[in-house]
Write a protein that holds these residues in place. Structure first.
Motif, PDB file in Angstrom:
ATOM      1  N   ALA A  16     -71.154  48.619  45.591  1.00 14.38           N
ATOM      2  CA  ALA A  16     -72.425  47.914  45.744  1.00 14.38           C
ATOM      3  C   ALA A  16     -72.108  46.426  45.828  1.00 14.38           C
ATOM      4  CB  ALA A  16     -73.340  48.182  44.553  1.00 14.38           C
ATOM      5  N   ALA A  19     -73.620  42.235  45.715  1.00 13.89           N
ATOM      6  CA  ALA A  19     -74.628  41.229  45.379  1.00 13.89           C
ATOM      7  C   ALA A  19     -74.276  39.985  46.170  1.00 13.89           C
ATOM      8  CB  ALA A  19     -74.625  40.927  43.881  1.00 13.89           C
ATOM      9  N   SER A  59     -77.138  47.030  48.395  1.00 18.70           N
ATOM     10  CA  SER A  59     -76.911  45.614  48.117  1.00 18.70           C
ATOM     11  C   SER A  59     -78.169  44.963  47.570  1.00 18.70           C
ATOM     12  CB  SER A  59     -76.479  44.894  49.391  1.00 18.70           C
ATOM     13  OG  SER A  59     -77.544  44.896  50.328  1.00 18.70           O
ATOM     14  N   VAL A  60     -77.946  43.824  46.918  1.00 16.56           N
ATOM     15  CA  VAL A  60     -79.024  42.985  46.426  1.00 16.56           C
ATOM     16  C   VAL A  60     -78.706  41.563  46.877  1.00 16.56           C
ATOM     17  CG1 VAL A  60     -80.212  42.101  44.382  1.00 16.56           C
ATOM     18  CG2 VAL A  60     -79.373  44.464  44.409  1.00 16.56           C
ATOM     19  N   THR A  73     -79.587  37.974  46.173  1.00 16.79           N
ATOM     20  CA  THR A  73     -80.245  37.123  45.181  1.00 16.79           C
ATOM     21  C   THR A  73     -80.004  35.668  45.564  1.00 16.79           C
ATOM     22  OG1 THR A  73     -78.288  37.324  43.776  1.00 16.79           O
ATOM     23  CG2 THR A  73     -80.121  38.805  43.295  1.00 16.79           C
ATOM     24  N   LYS A 124     -80.766  35.939  40.130  1.00 14.31           N
ATOM     25  CA  LYS A 124     -79.438  36.321  39.641  1.00 14.31           C
ATOM     26  C   LYS A 124     -79.541  36.776  38.189  1.00 14.31           C
ATOM     27  CE  LYS A 124     -76.971  33.248  42.819  1.00 14.31           C
ATOM     28  NZ  LYS A 124     -78.101  33.050  43.708  1.00 14.31           N
ATOM     29  N   LEU A 155     -79.803  40.830  38.214  1.00  8.60           N
ATOM     30  CA  LEU A 155     -78.394  41.179  38.012  1.00  8.60           C
ATOM     31  C   LEU A 155     -77.891  40.939  36.594  1.00  8.60           C
ATOM     32  CD1 LEU A 155     -77.006  39.738  41.367  1.00  8.60           C
ATOM     33  CD2 LEU A 155     -77.616  42.120  40.846  1.00  8.60           C
ATOM     34  N   VAL A 184     -74.566  44.097  39.778  1.00  8.97           N
ATOM     35  CA  VAL A 184     -74.906  44.984  40.897  1.00  8.97           C
ATOM     36  C   VAL A 184     -74.227  46.339  40.734  1.00  8.97           C
ATOM     37  CG1 VAL A 184     -73.132  44.389  42.642  1.00  8.97           C
ATOM     38  CG2 VAL A 184     -75.475  44.964  43.346  1.00  8.97           C
ATOM     39  N   GLY A 213     -68.294  46.689  42.191  1.00 10.79           N
ATOM     40  CA  GLY A 213     -69.254  45.695  42.646  1.00 10.79           C
ATOM     41  C   GLY A 213     -68.522  44.511  43.232  1.00 10.79           C
ATOM     42  N   ALA A 261     -69.409  40.431  44.799  1.00 11.64           N
ATOM     43  CA  ALA A 261     -70.447  39.409  44.833  1.00 11.64           C
ATOM     44  C   ALA A 261     -69.953  38.153  45.536  1.00 11.64           C
ATOM     45  CB  ALA A 261     -70.883  39.049  43.413  1.00 11.64           C
TER      46      ALA A 261
END
Length: 170
Positions: free
Chosen positions: A23, A25, A50-51, A53, A59, A63, A88, A97, A99
């Motif tokens: 995943a 972020a 996914s996210v 932010t 965040k 998260l 995430v 994860g 990021a």
């Protein structure tokens, strides 16, 4: 002669080999990392989601990034990248994860110069942050950050799979 295999394709092959999921972020890359990953046919077998932010408060809210850390250092910090990757991973139930956070430009942000990038990786064996200083225009910095995140995954995924629970900053 070795055939060139795109980074995202290598990431999915590694994930399949490990029986793992990923995943992401994103902040400065704004969805480009996820887009690169889903461009690979069969991505749904290893990519959880996914996210993005982009707003600093998200965040923390989505998260779990430490609010005090964000207040003191802002969103462009290696520990923020690590916490985003951890968050995430937890939020989307993934093995790993990744990021991205940083400043793509065109102007400096919170005293951080354009090209300041922090990439976070979280896995069963711990977390790592990498902080390359990138150059180029906004699009180039974002593209290089995506490449850097994929390379970070490839460098650490297999190693952390069997590592003890440690945390480091690279």
């Amino acid at each position: 002669m070795t055939e060139f295999v795109p980074l995202a394709q290598q990431v999915h092959a590694e994930l399949r080999g490990l029986g793992a999921t990923l995943a992401v972020a994103e902040s400065l890359t704004g969805g480009l990392l996820a887009a690169r990953l889903v461009d690979v046919p069969g991505a749904s077998a290893t990519f959880r989601g996914s996210v993005t932010t982009y707003a600093t408060e998200l965040k923390a809210e989505l998260l779990g990034v430490d609010e005090g850390l964000l207040e003191v250092h802002g969103p462009v910090h290696p520990v923020v990248a690590r916490q985003m990757a951890e968050g995430v991973r937890r939020l989307l139930g993934a093995t790993y994860g990744l990021a991205t956070t940083g400043v793509a430009g065109p102007e400096a942000q919170n005293g951080q110069p354009v090209g300041t990038v922090h990439l976070g990786f979280a896995g069963p064996g711990g977390t790592v942050a990498r902080s390359p200083q990138l150059s180029g225009d906004r699009a180039t910095i974002r593209r290089k950050a995506v490449d850097g995140a994929l390379e970070l995954f490839l460098a650490h995924a297999a190693a952390t799979e069997s590592a003890s629970d440690t945390t480091s900053v690279a």
